[in-house]
Design a protein around this motif. Structure first.
Motif, short mmCIF file in Angstrom:
data_model
loop_
_atom_site.label_atom_id
_atom_site.label_comp_id
_atom_site.label_asym_id
_atom_site.label_seq_id
_atom_site.Cartn_x
_atom_site.Cartn_y
_atom_site.Cartn_z
N TYR A 54 15.93 -10.35 9.88
CA TYR A 54 14.83 -9.38 9.87
C TYR A 54 13.68 -9.77 8.97
O TYR A 54 12.61 -9.17 9.02
N ASN A 55 13.87 -10.75 8.13
CA ASN A 55 12.86 -11.08 7.14
C ASN A 55 12.25 -12.45 7.45
O ASN A 55 12.88 -13.46 7.28
N SER A 56 11.01 -12.44 7.89
CA SER A 56 10.34 -13.70 8.21
C SER A 56 9.43 -14.16 7.07
O SER A 56 8.69 -15.12 7.20
N ASP A 57 9.49 -13.45 5.95
CA ASP A 57 8.63 -13.75 4.81
C ASP A 57 9.09 -15.05 4.15
O ASP A 57 10.22 -15.16 3.70
N SER A 58 8.21 -16.03 4.10
CA SER A 58 8.56 -17.32 3.50
C SER A 58 8.19 -17.39 2.03
O SER A 58 8.29 -18.45 1.41
N ASP A 59 7.76 -16.28 1.45
CA ASP A 59 7.40 -16.23 0.03
C ASP A 59 8.61 -16.64 -0.80
O ASP A 59 9.67 -16.01 -0.73
N PRO A 60 8.50 -17.71 -1.60
CA PRO A 60 9.66 -18.19 -2.38
C PRO A 60 10.13 -17.20 -3.43
O PRO A 60 11.23 -17.33 -3.95
N ARG A 61 9.32 -16.18 -3.74
CA ARG A 61 9.72 -15.19 -4.75
C ARG A 61 10.64 -14.13 -4.17
O ARG A 61 11.32 -13.42 -4.92
N ARG A 62 10.64 -13.97 -2.85
CA ARG A 62 11.46 -12.95 -2.21
C ARG A 62 12.91 -13.42 -2.13
O ARG A 62 13.27 -14.50 -2.58
N VAL A 63 13.76 -12.60 -1.52
CA VAL A 63 15.18 -12.90 -1.48
C VAL A 63 15.47 -14.08 -0.55
O VAL A 63 14.96 -14.14 0.57
N TRP A 64 16.26 -15.01 -1.04
CA TRP A 64 16.74 -16.16 -0.27
C TRP A 64 18.25 -16.30 -0.51
O TRP A 64 18.71 -16.15 -1.65
N GLY A 65 18.99 -16.58 0.54
CA GLY A 65 20.43 -16.79 0.40
C GLY A 65 20.75 -18.27 0.29
O GLY A 65 20.04 -19.11 0.85
N TRP A 66 21.84 -18.60 -0.41
CA TRP A 66 22.18 -20.01 -0.57
C TRP A 66 22.54 -20.67 0.77
O TRP A 66 22.41 -21.88 0.93
N GLY A 67 22.96 -19.86 1.74
CA GLY A 67 23.28 -20.40 3.05
C GLY A 67 22.05 -20.93 3.77
O GLY A 67 22.17 -21.80 4.65
N ALA A 217 16.08 -16.03 -15.44
CA ALA A 217 15.43 -14.84 -14.88
C ALA A 217 14.50 -15.22 -13.73
O ALA A 217 14.28 -14.44 -12.80
N LYS A 218 13.98 -16.44 -13.78
CA LYS A 218 13.06 -16.92 -12.74
C LYS A 218 13.77 -17.30 -11.45
O LYS A 218 13.13 -17.63 -10.46
N PHE A 219 15.11 -17.26 -11.47
CA PHE A 219 15.88 -17.58 -10.27
C PHE A 219 16.10 -16.35 -9.39
O PHE A 219 16.67 -16.47 -8.30
N TYR A 220 15.68 -15.17 -9.86
CA TYR A 220 15.97 -13.94 -9.12
C TYR A 220 14.72 -13.39 -8.46
O TYR A 220 13.60 -13.59 -8.91
N CYS A 221 14.93 -12.70 -7.35
CA CYS A 221 13.83 -12.34 -6.46
C CYS A 221 13.08 -11.08 -6.91
O CYS A 221 13.55 -10.30 -7.74
N ILE A 222 11.92 -10.91 -6.31
CA ILE A 222 11.12 -9.70 -6.49
C ILE A 222 11.26 -8.89 -5.21
O ILE A 222 11.01 -9.39 -4.11
N GLN A 223 11.70 -7.65 -5.33
CA GLN A 223 11.95 -6.81 -4.16
C GLN A 223 10.67 -6.52 -3.39
O GLN A 223 9.61 -6.28 -3.97
N ARG A 224 10.79 -6.54 -2.08
CA ARG A 224 9.64 -6.36 -1.21
C ARG A 224 9.03 -4.95 -1.35
O ARG A 224 7.82 -4.79 -1.47
N ASP A 225 9.87 -3.91 -1.33
CA ASP A 225 9.37 -2.54 -1.32
C ASP A 225 8.85 -2.08 -2.67
O ASP A 225 7.77 -1.50 -2.78
N SER A 226 9.63 -2.32 -3.73
CA SER A 226 9.27 -1.81 -5.06
C SER A 226 8.49 -2.80 -5.90
O SER A 226 7.91 -2.45 -6.91
#
Length: 280
Positions: A54-67, A217-226
């Protein structure tokens, strides 16, 4: 330590460039035909392929899974099939049909990393000493029945949200106490079957504590909504950290798949002690 984020970012860029297809018209030697090795991932949000769903956002700050980034750590002979789904436990991964779809893909290997949601009360819950172990055993036997070999992976770690709303270590340590019994259960079930087990829970804690709280801390994402920091889910940098640890440990296990690890890509984990030493 001040340069670690720049160095790791550069490494991610180089890794991504190495995966890009060659330009049209570029001549390349015709590769010899080899059997494609299918590796299916059974996990939850830490591994999920967000760019594939559902997430097509390629922003590296958003959530990414190791898979999502794991394919870059293996040879071109390996095809990663990512069945990970956010919020699923060993109970709901099966009851909602994800396990059946995984088996239908007829993988050669199953990387079993479910368990992060099994401690949650309600229909997802399993007891780490009983029902969780039983679920892992059933997964193993069903994978074996279709000729797939299982590689177990213990739980991933996370940080906690501080008063400043940023990710922090838990009292100076990287430790998800609720995941200790589940990670131990994974190790014990793997021993029962004499199956390979990658202890991500331990190795991630070691790596993060070595790197330090501020950089981690820089390894963790910034939530899209909040637009707030999420101390539990990684951005692209954190996803690469986890994938790199998994691939590094994969290269050590007694499995033919270990030979398919692209050791030239194991940049991040090797850099940690070097950067730490330089930062003193």
């Amino acid at each position: 330590m001040k340069n670690i984020f720049f160095i790791l970012t550069l490494a991610v860029m180089l890794c991504a460039q190495a995966n890009e297809p060659k330009a049209a018209g570029a001549k390349a030697a015709k590769p010899a035909e080899t059997k494609v090795i299918k590796v299916a991932l059974a996990c939850s949000s830490a591994c999920e392929g967000y760019r594939d769903s559902y997430n097509s956002d390629s922003d590296p700050r958003r959530v990414w899974g190791w898979g999502e980034v794991l394919p870059g750590y293996f040879s071109s002979n390996v095809k990663i099939l990512n069945f990970a789904k956010s919020g699923r436990s060993t109970v709901t991964f099966r009851s909602q049909g994800y396990w059946a779809k995984l088996l239908e893909s007829k993988p050669d290997y199953v990387i079993m990393a479910l368990g992060a949601n099994d401690s949650k009360k309600g229909p997802k819950y399993t007891d780490p000493a009983t029902t969780y172990k039983d679920n892992l055993r059933r997964f193993y036997k069903e994978a074996e029945a279709i000729g797939a070999k299982t590689i177990f992976v213990t739980m991933n770690q996370s940080m906690v949200r501080g008063k400043d709303d940023k990710p922090h270590f838990n009292k100076g340590k990287v430790m998800r106490k609720d995941r200790i019994p589940y990670s131990q259960a994974v190790i014990e079930v793997a021993k029962e079957f004499n199956a390979p087990c990658i202890d991500l829970f331990t190795e991630q804690a070691k790596a993060m504590e070595l790197i330090g709280e501020e950089e981690c801390a820089k390894f963790y994402c910034i939530q899209r909504d909040s637009n707030r920091w999420d101390p539990s889910h990684t951005n692209i940098m954190g996803a690469h950290l986890l994938a790199n640890i998994i691939a590094t440990e994969m290269a050590k296990i007694n499995s033919p798949l270990a030979k398919e690890v692209n050791k030239k890509r194991l940049w991040q984990y090797k850099l940690v002690p070097v950067i730490k030493k330089r930062g003193k």
